[in-house]
Design an enzyme around this catalytic site. Structure first.
Site, PDB file in Angstrom:
ATOM      1  N   VAL A  67       0.820  -1.229   0.000  1.00 27.29           N
ATOM      2  CA  VAL A  67       0.000   0.000   0.000  1.00 27.29           C
ATOM      3  C   VAL A  67       0.850   1.273   0.000  1.00 27.29           C
ATOM      4  CG1 VAL A  67      -2.015  -1.090   1.091  1.00 27.29           C
ATOM      5  CG2 VAL A  67      -0.272   0.016   2.543  1.00 27.29           C
ATOM      6  N   TYR A 158       3.056   5.453  15.208  1.00 25.48           N
ATOM      7  CA  TYR A 158       1.813   4.742  14.892  1.00 25.48           C
ATOM      8  C   TYR A 158       0.598   5.560  15.370  1.00 25.48           C
ATOM      9  CZ  TYR A 158      -1.595   0.844  15.308  1.00 25.48           C
ATOM     10  OH  TYR A 158      -2.699   0.022  15.224  1.00 25.48           O
ATOM     11  N   ALA A 160       0.370   8.757  15.914  1.00 30.15           N
ATOM     12  CA  ALA A 160       0.214   9.977  15.113  1.00 30.15           C
ATOM     13  C   ALA A 160      -0.412   9.650  13.760  1.00 30.15           C
ATOM     14  CB  ALA A 160       1.581  10.654  14.928  1.00 30.15           C
ATOM     15  N   LYS A 162      -2.327   7.063  13.002  1.00 30.68           N
ATOM     16  CA  LYS A 162      -3.727   6.641  13.171  1.00 30.68           C
ATOM     17  C   LYS A 162      -4.629   7.836  13.517  1.00 30.68           C
ATOM     18  CE  LYS A 162      -3.461   2.109  12.470  1.00 30.68           C
ATOM     19  NZ  LYS A 162      -3.940   1.526  11.195  1.00 30.68           N
TER      20      LYS A 162
HETATM   21  N1  NAP Z   1      -4.519  -5.949  16.622  1.00 30.12           N
HETATM   22  C1  NAP Z   1      -4.725  -4.847  17.319  1.00 30.12           C
HETATM   23  O1  NAP Z   1      -4.658  -4.838  18.570  1.00 30.12           O
HETATM   24  C2  NAP Z   1      -5.080  -3.569  16.635  1.00 30.12           C
HETATM   25  C3  NAP Z   1      -5.489  -2.501  17.437  1.00 30.12           C
HETATM   26  C4  NAP Z   1      -5.829  -1.304  16.827  1.00 30.12           C
HETATM   27  C5  NAP Z   1      -5.748  -1.181  15.464  1.00 30.12           C
HETATM   28  N2  NAP Z   1      -5.346  -2.237  14.712  1.00 30.12           N
HETATM   29  C6  NAP Z   1      -5.259  -2.020  13.258  1.00 30.12           C
HETATM   30  O2  NAP Z   1      -6.037  -2.990  12.588  1.00 30.12           O
HETATM   31  C7  NAP Z   1      -5.401  -3.353  11.365  1.00 30.12           C
HETATM   32  C8  NAP Z   1      -5.150  -4.853  11.341  1.00 30.12           C
HETATM   33  O3  NAP Z   1      -4.400  -5.194  12.478  1.00 30.12           O
HETATM   34  P1  NAP Z   1      -3.858  -6.695  12.736  1.00 30.12           P
HETATM   35  O4  NAP Z   1      -3.389  -6.721  14.150  1.00 30.12           O
HETATM   36  O5  NAP Z   1      -4.852  -7.677  12.241  1.00 30.12           O
HETATM   37  O6  NAP Z   1      -2.583  -6.698  11.773  1.00 30.12           O
HETATM   38  P2  NAP Z   1      -1.396  -7.726  11.648  1.00 30.12           P
HETATM   39  O7  NAP Z   1      -1.716  -9.055  12.244  1.00 30.12           O
HETATM   40  O8  NAP Z   1      -0.144  -7.023  12.071  1.00 30.12           O
HETATM   41  O9  NAP Z   1      -1.358  -7.870  10.055  1.00 30.12           O
HETATM   42  C9  NAP Z   1      -1.031  -6.756   9.277  1.00 30.12           C
HETATM   43  C10 NAP Z   1      -1.432  -7.021   7.849  1.00 30.12           C
HETATM   44  O10 NAP Z   1      -1.012  -5.897   7.056  1.00 30.12           O
HETATM   45  C11 NAP Z   1      -0.204  -6.361   5.982  1.00 30.12           C
HETATM   46  N3  NAP Z   1       0.748  -5.318   5.639  1.00 30.12           N
HETATM   47  C12 NAP Z   1       1.745  -4.804   6.395  1.00 30.12           C
HETATM   48  N4  NAP Z   1       2.405  -3.851   5.718  1.00 30.12           N
HETATM   49  C13 NAP Z   1       1.804  -3.760   4.506  1.00 30.12           C
HETATM   50  C14 NAP Z   1       2.013  -2.971   3.350  1.00 30.12           C
HETATM   51  N5  NAP Z   1       3.004  -2.076   3.289  1.00 30.12           N
HETATM   52  N6  NAP Z   1       1.207  -3.132   2.283  1.00 30.12           N
HETATM   53  C15 NAP Z   1       0.207  -4.050   2.311  1.00 30.12           C
HETATM   54  N7  NAP Z   1      -0.040  -4.830   3.365  1.00 30.12           N
HETATM   55  C16 NAP Z   1       0.760  -4.694   4.454  1.00 30.12           C
HETATM   56  C17 NAP Z   1       0.410  -7.676   6.491  1.00 30.12           C
HETATM   57  O11 NAP Z   1       0.724  -8.564   5.448  1.00 30.12           O
HETATM   58  P3  NAP Z   1       2.141  -8.682   4.717  1.00 30.12           P
HETATM   59  O12 NAP Z   1       3.194  -8.650   5.787  1.00 30.12           O
HETATM   60  O13 NAP Z   1       2.041  -9.960   3.991  1.00 30.12           O
HETATM   61  O14 NAP Z   1       2.197  -7.503   3.793  1.00 30.12           O
HETATM   62  C18 NAP Z   1      -0.756  -8.241   7.270  1.00 30.12           C
HETATM   63  O15 NAP Z   1      -1.668  -8.889   6.408  1.00 30.12           O
HETATM   64  C19 NAP Z   1      -4.128  -2.520  11.290  1.00 30.12           C
HETATM   65  O16 NAP Z   1      -4.366  -1.345  10.568  1.00 30.12           O
HETATM   66  C20 NAP Z   1      -3.851  -2.189  12.738  1.00 30.12           C
HETATM   67  O17 NAP Z   1      -3.080  -1.015  12.891  1.00 30.12           O
HETATM   68  C21 NAP Z   1      -4.997  -3.424  15.262  1.00 30.12           C
END
Ligand code: NAP
Length: 256
Positions: A67, A158, A160, A162
Protein backbone atom coordinates in the site's frame (compact mmCIF):
# COMPACT_ATOMS: atom_id res chain seq x y z
CA UNK A 1 -35.46 -4.25 9.99
CA UNK A 2 -34.10 -7.54 8.68
CA UNK A 3 -30.59 -8.93 8.90
CA UNK A 4 -30.35 -8.41 5.11
CA UNK A 5 -29.67 -4.79 5.95
CA UNK A 6 -26.31 -5.87 7.33
CA UNK A 7 -25.36 -8.14 4.47
CA UNK A 8 -22.48 -7.40 2.10
CA UNK A 9 -23.59 -10.06 -0.40
CA UNK A 10 -22.69 -9.26 -4.02
CA UNK A 11 -20.45 -6.35 -3.04
CA UNK A 12 -17.02 -6.17 -4.64
CA UNK A 13 -14.60 -5.61 -1.81
CA UNK A 14 -10.88 -4.93 -1.42
CA UNK A 15 -9.35 -5.66 1.99
CA UNK A 16 -5.75 -4.51 2.26
CA UNK A 17 -3.42 -6.33 4.64
CA UNK A 18 -5.64 -9.41 4.68
CA UNK A 19 -2.98 -12.13 4.82
CA UNK A 20 -3.62 -12.55 8.57
CA UNK A 21 -5.34 -11.07 11.62
CA UNK A 22 -8.34 -8.76 11.34
CA UNK A 23 -8.06 -8.51 7.54
CA UNK A 24 -8.07 -12.28 6.96
CA UNK A 25 -10.97 -12.82 9.36
CA UNK A 26 -12.95 -10.03 7.68
CA UNK A 27 -12.26 -11.59 4.27
CA UNK A 28 -13.66 -14.89 5.51
CA UNK A 29 -16.73 -13.20 6.98
CA UNK A 30 -17.44 -11.27 3.77
CA UNK A 31 -17.00 -14.27 1.45
CA UNK A 32 -19.26 -16.38 3.65
CA UNK A 33 -21.84 -13.60 3.35
CA UNK A 34 -21.62 -13.67 -0.45
CA UNK A 35 -19.23 -10.80 -1.23
CA UNK A 36 -16.52 -10.94 -3.88
CA UNK A 37 -13.31 -10.21 -2.03
CA UNK A 38 -9.82 -9.25 -3.07
CA UNK A 39 -7.44 -10.56 -0.43
CA UNK A 40 -4.29 -8.50 -0.52
CA UNK A 41 -0.92 -7.98 1.15
CA UNK A 42 2.76 -7.86 0.20
CA UNK A 43 3.15 -11.64 0.42
CA UNK A 44 1.63 -13.64 -2.45
CA UNK A 45 2.13 -16.99 -0.74
CA UNK A 46 0.24 -15.89 2.37
CA UNK A 47 -2.71 -14.40 0.53
CA UNK A 48 -2.92 -17.48 -1.72
CA UNK A 49 -3.22 -19.59 1.43
CA UNK A 50 -5.99 -17.34 2.80
CA UNK A 51 -7.93 -17.58 -0.46
CA UNK A 52 -7.47 -21.37 -0.70
CA UNK A 53 -9.00 -21.64 2.74
CA UNK A 54 -12.15 -19.64 1.91
CA UNK A 55 -15.54 -21.11 1.04
CA UNK A 56 -18.28 -19.27 -0.84
CA UNK A 57 -20.97 -18.36 -1.66
CA UNK A 58 -18.82 -15.29 -2.47
CA UNK A 59 -15.61 -15.43 -4.48
CA UNK A 60 -12.10 -14.49 -3.44
CA UNK A 61 -8.95 -13.72 -5.38
CA UNK A 62 -5.46 -12.87 -4.13
CA UNK A 63 -3.65 -9.81 -5.44
CA UNK A 64 -0.27 -8.78 -4.06
CA UNK A 65 0.02 -5.11 -3.16
CA UNK A 66 2.24 -2.89 -1.05
CA UNK A 67 0.00 0.00 0.00
CA UNK A 68 3.04 2.32 0.24
CA UNK A 69 3.60 1.98 -3.50
CA UNK A 70 1.13 3.96 -5.61
CA UNK A 71 1.80 1.92 -8.76
CA UNK A 72 1.16 -1.28 -6.82
CA UNK A 73 -2.12 0.16 -5.48
CA UNK A 74 -3.08 1.27 -9.02
CA UNK A 75 -2.52 -2.28 -10.27
CA UNK A 76 -4.63 -3.66 -7.40
CA UNK A 77 -7.58 -1.42 -8.27
CA UNK A 78 -7.26 -2.14 -11.99
CA UNK A 79 -7.14 -5.92 -11.45
CA UNK A 80 -10.16 -5.73 -9.13
CA UNK A 81 -12.24 -3.83 -11.67
CA UNK A 82 -11.15 -6.22 -14.41
CA UNK A 83 -12.16 -9.27 -12.33
CA UNK A 84 -15.29 -8.04 -10.54
CA UNK A 85 -16.37 -4.94 -12.51
CA UNK A 86 -16.25 -2.38 -9.68
CA UNK A 87 -14.91 -1.52 -6.24
CA UNK A 88 -17.92 -1.17 -3.93
CA UNK A 89 -16.12 -1.43 -0.59
CA UNK A 90 -12.53 -0.65 0.35
CA UNK A 91 -11.28 -1.73 3.77
CA UNK A 92 -8.04 0.11 4.53
CA UNK A 93 -6.77 -2.48 6.96
CA UNK A 94 -3.03 -2.79 6.20
CA UNK A 95 -1.08 -1.52 9.16
CA UNK A 96 2.09 -2.03 11.13
CA UNK A 97 4.00 -0.68 14.10
CA UNK A 98 6.98 -1.33 16.35
CA UNK A 99 7.68 -0.26 19.89
CA UNK A 100 10.32 2.34 20.68
CA UNK A 101 10.94 5.38 22.84
CA UNK A 102 10.18 8.49 20.85
CA UNK A 103 13.79 9.69 21.14
CA UNK A 104 15.11 6.48 19.56
CA UNK A 105 12.86 6.33 16.51
CA UNK A 106 14.98 6.84 13.41
CA UNK A 107 13.75 8.97 10.54
CA UNK A 108 13.46 5.82 8.45
CA UNK A 109 11.46 4.03 11.16
CA UNK A 110 9.12 7.00 11.59
CA UNK A 111 8.55 7.36 7.84
CA UNK A 112 7.94 3.63 7.36
CA UNK A 113 5.15 3.53 9.93
CA UNK A 114 3.51 6.71 8.66
CA UNK A 115 3.87 5.42 5.11
CA UNK A 116 2.02 2.17 5.78
CA UNK A 117 -0.69 3.47 8.10
CA UNK A 118 -1.41 6.90 6.60
CA UNK A 119 0.00 7.15 3.09
CA UNK A 120 -1.29 3.65 2.29
CA UNK A 121 -4.78 4.83 3.22
CA UNK A 122 -4.25 7.94 1.06
CA UNK A 123 -3.22 5.95 -2.05
CA UNK A 124 -5.91 3.28 -1.73
CA UNK A 125 -8.74 5.72 -0.95
CA UNK A 126 -7.80 8.10 -3.75
CA UNK A 127 -7.52 5.41 -6.42
CA UNK A 128 -10.46 3.25 -5.30
CA UNK A 129 -12.43 6.44 -4.66
CA UNK A 130 -11.99 7.42 -8.29
CA UNK A 131 -13.75 4.20 -9.33
CA UNK A 132 -16.50 4.67 -6.76
CA UNK A 133 -17.14 8.31 -7.63
CA UNK A 134 -17.28 7.57 -11.36
CA UNK A 135 -19.58 4.62 -10.71
CA UNK A 136 -22.41 4.01 -8.25
CA UNK A 137 -20.60 5.27 -5.17
CA UNK A 138 -19.18 3.06 -2.48
CA UNK A 139 -17.96 2.62 1.06
CA UNK A 140 -14.54 3.09 2.61
CA UNK A 141 -13.79 1.66 6.05
CA UNK A 142 -10.52 2.75 7.61
CA UNK A 143 -8.77 0.93 10.43
CA UNK A 144 -7.36 3.36 12.98
CA UNK A 145 -6.71 2.52 16.64
CA UNK A 146 -7.46 3.77 20.11
CA UNK A 147 -3.76 4.73 19.97
CA UNK A 148 -4.78 7.39 17.45
CA UNK A 149 -7.33 8.81 19.87
CA UNK A 150 -5.60 8.53 23.25
CA UNK A 151 -1.92 8.47 22.28
CA UNK A 152 0.21 5.38 22.90
CA UNK A 153 3.46 5.34 24.85
CA UNK A 154 6.34 3.87 22.79
CA UNK A 155 4.29 3.96 19.59
CA UNK A 156 4.25 7.69 18.84
CA UNK A 157 4.72 7.21 15.07
CA UNK A 158 1.81 4.74 14.89
CA UNK A 159 -0.45 6.83 17.16
CA UNK A 160 0.21 9.98 15.11
CA UNK A 161 -0.50 8.18 11.83
CA UNK A 162 -3.73 6.64 13.17
CA UNK A 163 -4.86 10.02 14.53
CA UNK A 164 -4.45 11.36 11.01
CA UNK A 165 -6.55 8.48 9.66
CA UNK A 166 -9.38 9.37 12.07
CA UNK A 167 -9.18 12.97 10.92
CA UNK A 168 -8.97 12.07 7.22
CA UNK A 169 -12.10 9.94 7.63
CA UNK A 170 -14.11 13.04 8.56
CA UNK A 171 -12.75 15.26 5.80
CA UNK A 172 -13.11 12.68 3.05
CA UNK A 173 -16.64 11.83 4.15
CA UNK A 174 -17.50 15.50 3.77
CA UNK A 175 -15.82 15.93 0.38
CA UNK A 176 -17.31 12.75 -1.14
CA UNK A 177 -20.78 12.77 0.41
CA UNK A 178 -22.17 14.18 -2.84
CA UNK A 179 -20.64 11.26 -4.76
CA UNK A 180 -22.40 8.64 -2.60
CA UNK A 181 -19.16 7.53 -1.03
CA UNK A 182 -19.41 6.91 2.71
CA UNK A 183 -16.16 6.98 4.67
CA UNK A 184 -16.02 5.61 8.21
CA UNK A 185 -13.43 4.29 10.59
CA UNK A 186 -13.03 1.58 13.21
CA UNK A 187 -10.68 2.19 16.12
CA UNK A 188 -9.98 -1.09 17.86
CA UNK A 189 -8.53 -1.48 21.30
CA UNK A 190 -6.25 -4.42 21.91
CA UNK A 191 -7.05 -7.31 19.57
CA UNK A 192 -5.33 -10.70 19.59
CA UNK A 193 -3.74 -11.03 16.13
CA UNK A 194 -0.43 -12.39 14.80
CA UNK A 195 0.81 -8.80 14.42
CA UNK A 196 0.20 -7.94 18.06
CA UNK A 197 1.67 -11.22 19.25
CA UNK A 198 4.92 -10.69 17.36
CA UNK A 199 5.09 -7.03 18.40
CA UNK A 200 4.75 -7.94 22.05
CA UNK A 201 6.75 -11.17 21.80
CA UNK A 202 4.03 -13.21 23.52
CA UNK A 203 0.99 -15.21 22.49
CA UNK A 204 -2.51 -13.86 23.07
CA UNK A 205 -2.99 -16.33 25.92
CA UNK A 206 0.13 -15.08 27.65
CA UNK A 207 -0.82 -11.42 27.52
CA UNK A 208 -1.83 -10.14 30.94
CA UNK A 209 -5.35 -8.99 30.20
CA UNK A 210 -5.68 -6.79 33.24
CA UNK A 211 -2.38 -5.01 32.61
CA UNK A 212 -2.91 -4.23 28.94
CA UNK A 213 -6.63 -3.74 28.67
CA UNK A 214 -9.65 -5.01 30.54
CA UNK A 215 -10.58 -7.31 27.71
CA UNK A 216 -8.67 -8.42 24.63
CA UNK A 217 -10.76 -8.25 21.48
CA UNK A 218 -11.14 -10.93 18.85
CA UNK A 219 -10.65 -10.26 15.14
CA UNK A 220 -14.22 -11.51 14.63
CA UNK A 221 -15.52 -8.66 16.80
CA UNK A 222 -13.73 -6.10 14.66
CA UNK A 223 -14.97 -7.84 11.51
CA UNK A 224 -18.53 -7.38 12.86
CA UNK A 225 -18.02 -3.62 13.06
CA UNK A 226 -16.40 -3.46 9.62
CA UNK A 227 -19.29 -5.43 8.15
CA UNK A 228 -21.87 -3.15 9.76
CA UNK A 229 -20.19 -0.01 8.38
CA UNK A 230 -19.90 -1.63 4.93
CA UNK A 231 -23.58 -2.56 4.82
CA UNK A 232 -26.79 -0.78 3.91
CA UNK A 233 -27.59 -0.81 7.62
CA UNK A 234 -25.08 2.02 8.02
CA UNK A 235 -26.36 4.02 5.03
CA UNK A 236 -26.89 7.19 7.13
CA UNK A 237 -23.50 7.02 8.82
CA UNK A 238 -20.46 8.74 7.36
CA UNK A 239 -17.37 10.48 8.74
CA UNK A 240 -17.63 8.56 12.00
CA UNK A 241 -15.21 6.49 14.01
CA UNK A 242 -16.54 3.56 16.00
CA UNK A 243 -14.32 2.67 18.93
CA UNK A 244 -14.35 -1.09 19.55
CA UNK A 245 -12.39 -1.64 22.74
CA UNK A 246 -14.58 -3.79 24.96
CA UNK A 247 -14.68 -1.27 27.80
CA UNK A 248 -15.85 2.35 27.98
CA UNK A 249 -13.07 4.96 28.09
CA UNK A 250 -13.85 5.69 31.72
CA UNK A 251 -12.66 2.18 32.67
CA UNK A 252 -9.16 3.16 31.59
CA UNK A 253 -8.99 5.65 34.45
CA UNK A 254 -6.08 4.86 36.78
CA UNK A 255 -8.48 5.29 39.75
CA UNK A 256 -10.59 2.28 38.75
N1 NAP B 1 -4.52 -5.95 16.62
C1 NAP B 1 -4.72 -4.85 17.32
O1 NAP B 1 -4.66 -4.84 18.57
C2 NAP B 1 -5.08 -3.57 16.63
C3 NAP B 1 -5.49 -2.50 17.44
C4 NAP B 1 -5.83 -1.30 16.83
C5 NAP B 1 -5.75 -1.18 15.46
N2 NAP B 1 -5.35 -2.24 14.71
C6 NAP B 1 -5.26 -2.02 13.26
O2 NAP B 1 -6.04 -2.99 12.59
C7 NAP B 1 -5.40 -3.35 11.37
C8 NAP B 1 -5.15 -4.85 11.34
O3 NAP B 1 -4.40 -5.19 12.48
P1 NAP B 1 -3.86 -6.69 12.74
O4 NAP B 1 -3.39 -6.72 14.15
O5 NAP B 1 -4.85 -7.68 12.24
O6 NAP B 1 -2.58 -6.70 11.77
P2 NAP B 1 -1.40 -7.73 11.65
O7 NAP B 1 -1.72 -9.05 12.24
O8 NAP B 1 -0.14 -7.02 12.07
O9 NAP B 1 -1.36 -7.87 10.06
C9 NAP B 1 -1.03 -6.76 9.28
C10 NAP B 1 -1.43 -7.02 7.85
O10 NAP B 1 -1.01 -5.90 7.06
C11 NAP B 1 -0.20 -6.36 5.98
N3 NAP B 1 0.75 -5.32 5.64
C12 NAP B 1 1.74 -4.80 6.40
N4 NAP B 1 2.40 -3.85 5.72
C13 NAP B 1 1.80 -3.76 4.51
C14 NAP B 1 2.01 -2.97 3.35
N5 NAP B 1 3.00 -2.08 3.29
N6 NAP B 1 1.21 -3.13 2.28
C15 NAP B 1 0.21 -4.05 2.31
N7 NAP B 1 -0.04 -4.83 3.37
C16 NAP B 1 0.76 -4.69 4.45
C17 NAP B 1 0.41 -7.68 6.49
O11 NAP B 1 0.72 -8.56 5.45
P3 NAP B 1 2.14 -8.68 4.72
O12 NAP B 1 3.19 -8.65 5.79
O13 NAP B 1 2.04 -9.96 3.99
O14 NAP B 1 2.20 -7.50 3.79
C18 NAP B 1 -0.76 -8.24 7.27
O15 NAP B 1 -1.67 -8.89 6.41
C19 NAP B 1 -4.13 -2.52 11.29
O16 NAP B 1 -4.37 -1.34 10.57
C20 NAP B 1 -3.85 -2.19 12.74
O17 NAP B 1 -3.08 -1.01 12.89
C21 NAP B 1 -5.00 -3.42 15.26
Amino acid sequence: MTTDQFSVADKNVIITGSSQGIGAVTARRFVEDGANVVVSSRTQEKIDDVVDDLDGPGRAIAIECDVRDRASVGALIEATVEEFGSVDVLVNNAGASFMSNYEDISENGWKTIVDINLHGTYHCSQLAGEQMRNGDGGVIVNLASVAGMDGAPYMSHYAAAKAAVVNLTKTLAFEWAGDDVRVNCVSPGFVATPGVESQMGVTAEEIDRTAVDRRIGLSEEIADTIQFLSSKGASYITGETIVARGVPDIMESPDL
